[in-house]
Design a protein around this motif. Structure first.
Motif, PDB file in Angstrom:
ATOM      1  N   SER A 135      32.711   4.913  57.292  1.00 38.90           N
ATOM      2  CA  SER A 135      33.029   5.085  58.707  1.00 38.90           C
ATOM      3  C   SER A 135      34.257   4.275  59.084  1.00 38.90           C
ATOM      4  CB  SER A 135      31.840   4.639  59.569  1.00 38.90           C
ATOM      5  OG  SER A 135      31.555   3.259  59.338  1.00 38.90           O
ATOM      6  N   VAL A 151      34.541   7.501  63.634  1.00 35.86           N
ATOM      7  CA  VAL A 151      34.127   8.627  62.794  1.00 35.86           C
ATOM      8  C   VAL A 151      33.166   8.123  61.736  1.00 35.86           C
ATOM      9  CG1 VAL A 151      34.869  10.418  61.174  1.00 35.86           C
ATOM     10  CG2 VAL A 151      36.293   9.867  63.147  1.00 35.86           C
ATOM     11  N   LEU A 153      31.004   9.518  58.201  1.00 40.29           N
ATOM     12  CA  LEU A 153      30.873  10.577  57.204  1.00 40.29           C
ATOM     13  C   LEU A 153      29.574  10.398  56.431  1.00 40.29           C
ATOM     14  CD1 LEU A 153      34.448  10.323  55.599  1.00 40.29           C
ATOM     15  CD2 LEU A 153      33.802  11.530  57.701  1.00 40.29           C
ATOM     16  N   THR A 212      30.999  17.087  66.092  1.00 39.49           N
ATOM     17  CA  THR A 212      30.211  16.994  64.859  1.00 39.49           C
ATOM     18  C   THR A 212      30.426  18.259  64.036  1.00 39.49           C
ATOM     19  OG1 THR A 212      28.535  15.669  66.007  1.00 39.49           O
ATOM     20  CG2 THR A 212      27.914  16.641  63.894  1.00 39.49           C
ATOM     21  N   ILE A 221      30.674  15.335  59.325  1.00 44.31           N
ATOM     22  CA  ILE A 221      31.680  14.459  59.924  1.00 44.31           C
ATOM     23  C   ILE A 221      31.335  14.353  61.401  1.00 44.31           C
ATOM     24  CG2 ILE A 221      34.116  14.031  60.318  1.00 44.31           C
ATOM     25  CD1 ILE A 221      33.215  16.707  57.862  1.00 44.31           C
ATOM     26  N   VAL A 252      37.749  15.963  63.301  1.00 43.23           N
ATOM     27  CA  VAL A 252      36.657  16.161  62.346  1.00 43.23           C
ATOM     28  C   VAL A 252      36.957  17.239  61.304  1.00 43.23           C
ATOM     29  CG1 VAL A 252      34.878  15.306  63.914  1.00 43.23           C
ATOM     30  CG2 VAL A 252      35.414  17.741  63.890  1.00 43.23           C
ATOM     31  N   TRP A 257      39.624  13.613  55.336  1.00 39.68           N
ATOM     32  CA  TRP A 257      38.330  12.994  55.069  1.00 39.68           C
ATOM     33  C   TRP A 257      37.726  13.475  53.747  1.00 39.68           C
ATOM     34  CZ3 TRP A 257      38.125   9.121  58.136  1.00 39.68           C
ATOM     35  CH2 TRP A 257      38.535   9.208  59.470  1.00 39.68           C
ATOM     36  N   LEU A 261      34.431  12.207  51.371  1.00 37.88           N
ATOM     37  CA  LEU A 261      33.228  13.030  51.310  1.00 37.88           C
ATOM     38  C   LEU A 261      32.917  13.454  49.888  1.00 37.88           C
ATOM     39  CD1 LEU A 261      34.034  15.096  54.497  1.00 37.88           C
ATOM     40  CD2 LEU A 261      32.000  13.669  54.219  1.00 37.88           C
TER      41      LEU A 261
END
Length: 415
Positions: A135, A151, A153, A212, A221, A252, A257, A261
């Motif tokens: 995060s 944010v 994850l 979201t 996310i 998001v 990201w 992930l």
């Protein structure tokens, strides 16, 4: 507690054998915006979901979700890149759900800075992929007053209940919000945008806006922002949070990201291997409440979660029912009493939760020998967050026990 801690706890709870009581996902979901988990929910419908209910998520967590940028326009989502090969998922041990640490806390902070299109992001707190929920969270200063943005994850079962609960607008009967929108993106990802408040009642002070995203690969996310530097009970620093909802959406869906992930192992499947029937808790609850001859003012629900608002002329009272069959019942209260037929039962009375002053919740939790778990709750208010409309709920604890122990549930899972 920082929002990433709240959501992380809701997600961890929701990943356990029994989906958390409505309080879990909506305290960390509806209060978040989630909600959770949601609020649901989550199945997490108490307090103010994510997690989920989480967080009548639950319920699943935790306010409204989804809105626009004020113009009715939403930025188009970029195509999501291909994913790397999935690594074996961990078990129940939270550390087994962490990644390798390939993306550091510093890199998470840098990604957040690069994706916030306005002002400067300062005072960042972040976690890398050596944590199961990486995060980044900080303050945005665009010259119009500081606001917080963050944010988180994580990985979830893309076919599980949490993926749906975290991307489904909560019921307005339980959660107050200004705007909520659900969207399915071209790649099949589900997006929720919600404009809510830290408090789900008339104190609408700090605005909690959230985006979201749940992808078909099981990536979650969750971004949140507020028009204040802290959570509840603090003065606002600006009229609105710093980012528009279009900007939150872009935040998001960004492919920046993805390395983080991809470093997280897939989440365990929520499918326990047991066949779940098409439950209709809403109508089953209404049917069982007819015995008490109290007029029904409103009702709703979905599958194994149902609610009814009773009105006996002395103030409306919310009654909730959740029916589930967890894979593991080891978390059931150890001090439960054993009823005829081997049913374990636990009754409780107390405050409804943080953010609901004056609201009480009376609850009966029953675990049947066949593994079916029923939770029946009554509130002295028409919704969990209040305001209170009467001194005590419309049903007594003994009446709640009658609902939970009714022979109707003898073969519910075999129908």
């Amino acid at each position: 507690m920082p929002f990433e801690d709240e959501l992380g706890e809701a997600l961890r709870s929701a990943g356990a054998a029994f989906t958390p009581d409505p309080q879990a996902l909506l305290e960390a979901g509806e209060r978040r915006g989630r909600r959770l988990v949601a609020r649901r929910r989550a199945a997490v419908a108490g307090g103010s979901v994510l997690a989920l209910a989480l967080v009548g998520t639950a319920g699943a967590w935790t306010g409204g979700l989804i809105g626009g940028d004020g113009t009715g326009n939403v930025a188009a989502a970029p195509d999501l890149p291909g994913r790397g090969p999935a690594r074996p998922g961990g078990g129940a041990d939270p550390q087994a759900r962490a990644g390798t640490g390939a993306v550091t806390a510093g890199q998470m902070a840098a990604i957040l800075r690069s994706l916030v299109p306005v002002g400067q992001v300062t005072d960042i707190e972040s976690r890398g992929t050596d944590d199961q929920a990486p995060s980044a969270r900080g303050l945005v200063d665009d010259g119009k007053g500081k606001g917080r943005v963050g944010v988180l994850l994580t990985r979830i079962d893309p076919a599980g209940a949490m993926a749906r609960e975290m991307t489904t607008c909560p019921d307005r009967k339980n959660v107050a919000y200004d705007s909520c929108k659900e969207e399915v993106l071209p790649d099949g990802s589900r997006l929720l945008l919600i404009q809510s408040y830290d408090y789900d009642d008339a104190r609408k002070s700090v605005k909690d806006w959230r985006a979201t995203l749940a992808t078909p690969q099981g990536f979650l996310i969750d971004a949140s922002e507020a028009n204040a530097t802290q959570g509840k009970g603090v003065p606002v620093t600006r009229p609105e949070p710093p980012l528009t909802m279009a900007q939150m959406k872009a935040l998001v869906v960004s492919d920046k990201w993805r390395p983080a992930l991809d470093d997280l192992p897939p989440a365990p499947s929520e499918n326990t291997g047991r066949t779940s029937p098409e439950l209709d808790a809403e109508n089953q609850l209404e049917h069982l409440l007819r015995e008490f001859e109290i007029p029904v003012a409103d009702k709703g629900g979905d599958g194994g979660y149902g609610w009814v608002v009773l009105d006996d002329g002395q103030g409306r009272s919310l009654i909730e029912l959740r029916v589930q069959r967890p894979a593991d019942s080891s978390g059931f209260p150890a001090d439960a009493t054993t009823q005829p037929g081997g049913i374990r039962l636990k009754a409780s009375q107390g405050p409804a939760g943080q953010g609901a002053p004056g609201v009480v919740r009376w609850s009966v939790d029953a675990l049947r020998p066949d593994g079916v778990r029923l939770t029946v709750s009554a509130f002295n208010a028409p919704k969990q967050s209040g305001p209170a409309s009467r001194t005590a709920p419309a049903l007594t604890v003994e009446q709640l026990k009658k609902v939970a122990l009714n022979p109707l549930w003898d073969d519910v899972w075999e129908r």
